[in-house]
Design a protein around this motif. Structure first.
Motif, PDB file in Angstrom:
ATOM      1  N   GLY A  69       7.769   2.774 -33.551  1.00 48.36           N
ATOM      2  CA  GLY A  69       7.906   1.514 -32.810  1.00 48.36           C
ATOM      3  C   GLY A  69       9.127   0.982 -33.225  1.00 48.36           C
ATOM      4  O   GLY A  69       9.594   0.798 -34.494  1.00 48.36           O
ATOM      5  N   LEU A  70       9.890   0.837 -32.107  1.00 51.38           N
ATOM      6  CA  LEU A  70      11.316  -0.100 -32.346  1.00 51.38           C
ATOM      7  C   LEU A  70      10.945  -1.379 -32.443  1.00 51.38           C
ATOM      8  O   LEU A  70      11.730  -2.066 -33.274  1.00 51.38           O
ATOM      9  CB  LEU A  70      12.311   0.251 -31.154  1.00 51.38           C
ATOM     10  N   VAL A  91      13.745   6.949 -34.384  1.00 53.45           N
ATOM     11  CA  VAL A  91      12.712   5.920 -33.922  1.00 53.45           C
ATOM     12  C   VAL A  91      12.197   6.615 -32.916  1.00 53.45           C
ATOM     13  O   VAL A  91      12.805   6.868 -31.748  1.00 53.45           O
ATOM     14  CB  VAL A  91      13.493   4.696 -33.681  1.00 53.45           C
ATOM     15  N   SER A  92      10.897   6.341 -32.712  1.00 50.62           N
ATOM     16  CA  SER A  92       9.886   6.810 -31.632  1.00 50.62           C
ATOM     17  C   SER A  92       9.525   5.639 -30.973  1.00 50.62           C
ATOM     18  O   SER A  92       8.526   5.131 -31.612  1.00 50.62           O
ATOM     19  CB  SER A  92       9.100   7.677 -32.024  1.00 50.62           C
ATOM     20  N   GLU A  93       9.649   5.441 -29.821  1.00 54.72           N
ATOM     21  CA  GLU A  93       9.225   4.086 -29.098  1.00 54.72           C
ATOM     22  C   GLU A  93       8.527   4.628 -27.572  1.00 54.72           C
ATOM     23  O   GLU A  93       9.173   5.187 -27.017  1.00 54.72           O
ATOM     24  CB  GLU A  93      10.320   3.090 -28.864  1.00 54.72           C
ATOM     25  N   LEU A  98      11.700  -1.472 -23.861  1.00 53.23           N
ATOM     26  CA  LEU A  98      11.715  -1.958 -25.156  1.00 53.23           C
ATOM     27  C   LEU A  98      13.075  -1.824 -25.717  1.00 53.23           C
ATOM     28  O   LEU A  98      13.941  -2.252 -26.124  1.00 53.23           O
ATOM     29  CB  LEU A  98      10.827  -1.927 -26.276  1.00 53.23           C
ATOM     30  N   VAL A  99      13.561  -0.324 -25.368  1.00 56.18           N
ATOM     31  CA  VAL A  99      14.752   0.454 -25.732  1.00 56.18           C
ATOM     32  C   VAL A  99      15.950  -0.332 -24.875  1.00 56.18           C
ATOM     33  O   VAL A  99      16.795  -0.860 -25.500  1.00 56.18           O
ATOM     34  CB  VAL A  99      14.658   1.790 -25.837  1.00 56.18           C
ATOM     35  N   VAL A 121      17.185   7.257 -31.321  1.00 56.33           N
ATOM     36  CA  VAL A 121      16.283   6.712 -30.838  1.00 56.33           C
ATOM     37  C   VAL A 121      15.536   7.747 -29.614  1.00 56.33           C
ATOM     38  O   VAL A 121      16.244   8.049 -28.606  1.00 56.33           O
ATOM     39  CB  VAL A 121      16.525   5.391 -30.122  1.00 56.33           C
ATOM     40  N   THR A 123      12.366   8.187 -26.739  1.00 57.69           N
ATOM     41  CA  THR A 123      11.122   7.684 -25.886  1.00 57.69           C
ATOM     42  C   THR A 123      10.231   8.602 -26.094  1.00 57.69           C
ATOM     43  O   THR A 123      10.115   9.598 -25.591  1.00 57.69           O
ATOM     44  CB  THR A 123      11.460   7.335 -24.570  1.00 57.69           C
ATOM     45  N   VAL A 144       2.834   0.161 -34.955  1.00 56.29           N
ATOM     46  CA  VAL A 144       2.821   0.689 -33.628  1.00 56.29           C
ATOM     47  C   VAL A 144       1.610  -0.283 -33.106  1.00 56.29           C
ATOM     48  O   VAL A 144       1.334  -0.148 -31.683  1.00 56.29           O
ATOM     49  CB  VAL A 144       2.599   2.106 -33.266  1.00 56.29           C
TER      50      VAL A 144
END
Length: 226
Positions: A69-70, A91-93, A98-99, A121, A123, A144
């Motif tokens: 979660g970013l 970072v896994s978003e 959001l990124v 980062v 996705t 998350v």
């Protein structure tokens, strides 16, 4: 008083709509029903997720950290502040927007943290990243959802159930730390952590940086040998 200005809308891959709003120098990410998920002035507990976990991890050389979660980057920036130059911060978003918002709208919040060469980062679903890993991460930091209840995304239950916790344990290096953020305590989750081979501790921290306001829960769970 300044009014909230709507900046952008995003559709989460698993359903639901997120809205980004700004009021002066304050940002807010909310669900379509108005429920606030994140606020740029309330990042104390998200920062503690990183600092408490990495303090528990100790001084490892070149630690590799996975952040689920970013959000508004509070956990990432806190991790950057306490990890050495040779660290790796993944970072896994799951929400691509959001990124994009981080650089397009929230530069006052994020600054240059995403250009840090330690940061990668990605996705996608952090659950998939965890499932594909083995002895890969010294720390996994999960923020998350609202916590082990998986209130926003029902699919997040897979992270907090026994299958998900055992998967995270496999993804950790020996003695690695799984840290989980929650808006409320959950005794059943503490029991699941112990059952799945962790030495777990739950602590209460403030949502903000003052001695007032909401309190949140953070679990730090060290991978044990079973």
């Amino acid at each position: 008083m300044l009014s909230w200005v709507h900046l952008a809308t995003a559709n989460a891959p698993q359903g639901g709509t997120l809205r980004l709003l700004r009021r002066g120098d304050e940002f807010s990410i909310r669900l379509e029903d108005g429920n606030e998920l994140m606020n740029s002035r309330l990042g104390g507990s998200e920062e503690a997720l990183a600092t408490v976990a990495l303090e528990c991890l100790g001084n490892r050389r070149a630690p590799r950290v996975l952040i689920g979660g970013l959000g508004m980057g509070f956990t990432l920036r806190a991790a950057q502040s306490v990890t050495p130059p040779d660290a790796g911060l993944v970072v896994s978003e799951i929400v691509p927007d959001l990124v994009e918002w981080a650089s397009q709208y929230m530069e006052p919040v994020f600054g240059t943290c995403l250009s840090d060469p330690r940061v990668d980062v990605r996705t996608g679903d952090v659950g998939d990243v965890i499932a594909e890993a083995a002895d890969a991460y010294d720390a996994i930091l999960l923020d998350v959802d609202n916590g082990p209840d998986g209130l926003t995304r029902p699919g997040n239950d897979a992270l907090y159930g026994e299958v998900g916790l055992r998967s995270a344990r496999r993804a950790l290096t020996p003695g690695g730390v799984l840290a989980v953020w929650s808006s409320a305590p959950d005794q059943n989750f503490s029991k699941r952590l112990a059952k799945c081979g962790y030495r777990a501790d739950a602590r209460t921290v403030r949502a903000g940086h003052s001695k007032r306001g909401a309190r949140h829960t953070i679990w730090t769970a060290v991978r044990g040998d079973i």
